[in-house]
Enzyme design. Structure first.
Site, PDB file in Angstrom:
ATOM      1  N   LYS A   1      13.110 -26.612  19.384  1.00  0.00           N
ATOM      2  CA  LYS A   1      13.280 -26.537  20.972  1.00  0.00           C
ATOM      3  C   LYS A   1      14.687 -26.302  21.153  1.00  0.00           C
ATOM      4  O   LYS A   1      15.643 -27.120  20.407  1.00  0.00           O
ATOM      5  CB  LYS A   1      12.874 -28.019  21.695  1.00  0.00           C
TER       6      LYS A   1
HETATM    7  C1  E4P Z   1      10.342 -30.988  28.457  1.00  0.00           C
HETATM    8  O1  E4P Z   1       9.826 -30.531  27.224  1.00  0.00           O
HETATM    9  C2  E4P Z   1      11.253 -32.126  28.591  1.00  0.00           C
HETATM   10  O2  E4P Z   1      10.894 -33.093  27.430  1.00  0.00           O
HETATM   11  C3  E4P Z   1      10.653 -33.051  29.919  1.00  0.00           C
HETATM   12  O3  E4P Z   1       9.595 -32.624  30.369  1.00  0.00           O
HETATM   13  C4  E4P Z   1      11.815 -33.585  30.276  1.00  0.00           C
HETATM   14  O4  E4P Z   1      11.332 -34.181  31.480  1.00  0.00           O
HETATM   15  P1  E4P Z   1      12.221 -35.044  32.513  1.00  0.00           P
HETATM   16  O5  E4P Z   1      12.796 -34.664  33.651  1.00  0.00           O
HETATM   17  O6  E4P Z   1      11.023 -36.344  32.818  1.00  0.00           O
HETATM   18  O7  E4P Z   1      13.048 -35.891  31.346  1.00  0.00           O
END
Ligand code: E4P
Length: 254
Positions: free
Chosen positions: A112
């Site tokens: 990622k």
């Molecule tokens: C994406 O893969 C992220 O891990 C994630 O969905 C972040 O979301 P949040 O806004 O709840 O931190």
């Protein structure tokens, strides 16, 4: 003709886009680095992948030195399912180096990377080396298009963080889906396809709307996944079935 109609459907979604697309499945990932939550969601039989990020890893209380072994544990627990592990490097070179290390941990690890200059350059280098990349922190269609062109296998538009600042995350998602689904990405990444992971999901409605918009995947935290499953009418139905079964049953006459 009938088969054609069976596999392709024209949809006008709530945001006015008309999408002609192959009928497939919206798959559910869990958005957590917590091993117990992953094991529980996996036991339900409908889990298709895992996404993590540095904040989610920090929430587990894990130490920096244990990050890679922890990612390996998740990858082994979810053998065969894509598991996103995020690089925390800040330069393209650093992301490529960390990305290679992370992807060497297990075949189902997806690297990622954040959408930014360094992230795009690292994405291209990793994709050329056969590594799958999930481009994260996507908040606009142009970021999504740049990520797909740089070789991202997955693109993660964030919905909830838009809603958090009183904007409409789902309408941004609609634009990302429409732009990405307009093109053929078969020569851009190791698998020849781009899937959209709806990220920053807060509610079951985000999951439903993402499916209606044609996003491929929703990655959902455990609390929201449970809300997706439970319904008061299901609970009520279960309670009344149990009560009726416990009351004197009607017997066949002898
Ligand atoms: C994406 O893969 C992220 O891990 C994630 O969905 C972040 O979301 P949040 O806004 O709840 O931190």
């Amino acid at each position: 003709m009938f088969l054609h109609l069976l596999y392709w459907r024209c949809t006008r979604n709530g945001y006015g886009h008309i999408a002609a697309r192959r009928v497939c499945h919206e798959v559910l990932f869990i958005d957590t680095a917590n091993l117990d939550e992953i094991a529980e969601a996996k036991s339900w039989g409908c889990l298709a992948g895992v996404t993590t990020n540095p904040s989610l890893y920090a929430k587990t209380g894990g130490k920096l030195a244990d990050f890679e072994p922890h990612m390996l544990k998740i990858a082994e627990l979810c053998e065969g399912l894509p598991v996103s592990a995020e690089s925390t490097a800040t330069t393209a070179e650093g992301m490529v180096e960390e990305g290679r290390r992370l992807s060497a941990l297990a075949p189902n690890i997806v690297v990622k990377l954040p959408v930014c200059e360094a992230g795009l350059a690292a994405c291209r280098a990793l994709a050329d080396a056969g590594v799958r990349v999930n481009m994260t922190l996507v908040f606009s269609p142009t970021q999504a298009l740049m990520a797909a062109n740089a070789g991202a296998r997955y693109i993660s538009p964030f919905v909830g963080r838009y809603d958090d600042i009183a904007l409409d995350g789902l309408s941004q998602l609609a634009d990302v889906v429409a732009c990405i689904k307009n093109y053929d990405w078969s020569d851009k990444n190791p698998d020849g396809r781009v899937e959209i992971i709806t990220a920053s999901v807060r509610t079951p409605n985000h999951v439903t709307q993402a499916a209606l918009l044609g996003a491929d995947i929703a990655t959902v935290p455990m609390a929201a996944l449970k809300k997706c499953l439970h319904h008061p009418l299901t609970d009520q139905g279960l309670a009344s079935f149990a009560a009726d079964w416990a009351s004197p049953p009607i017997r066949d006459s002898p």
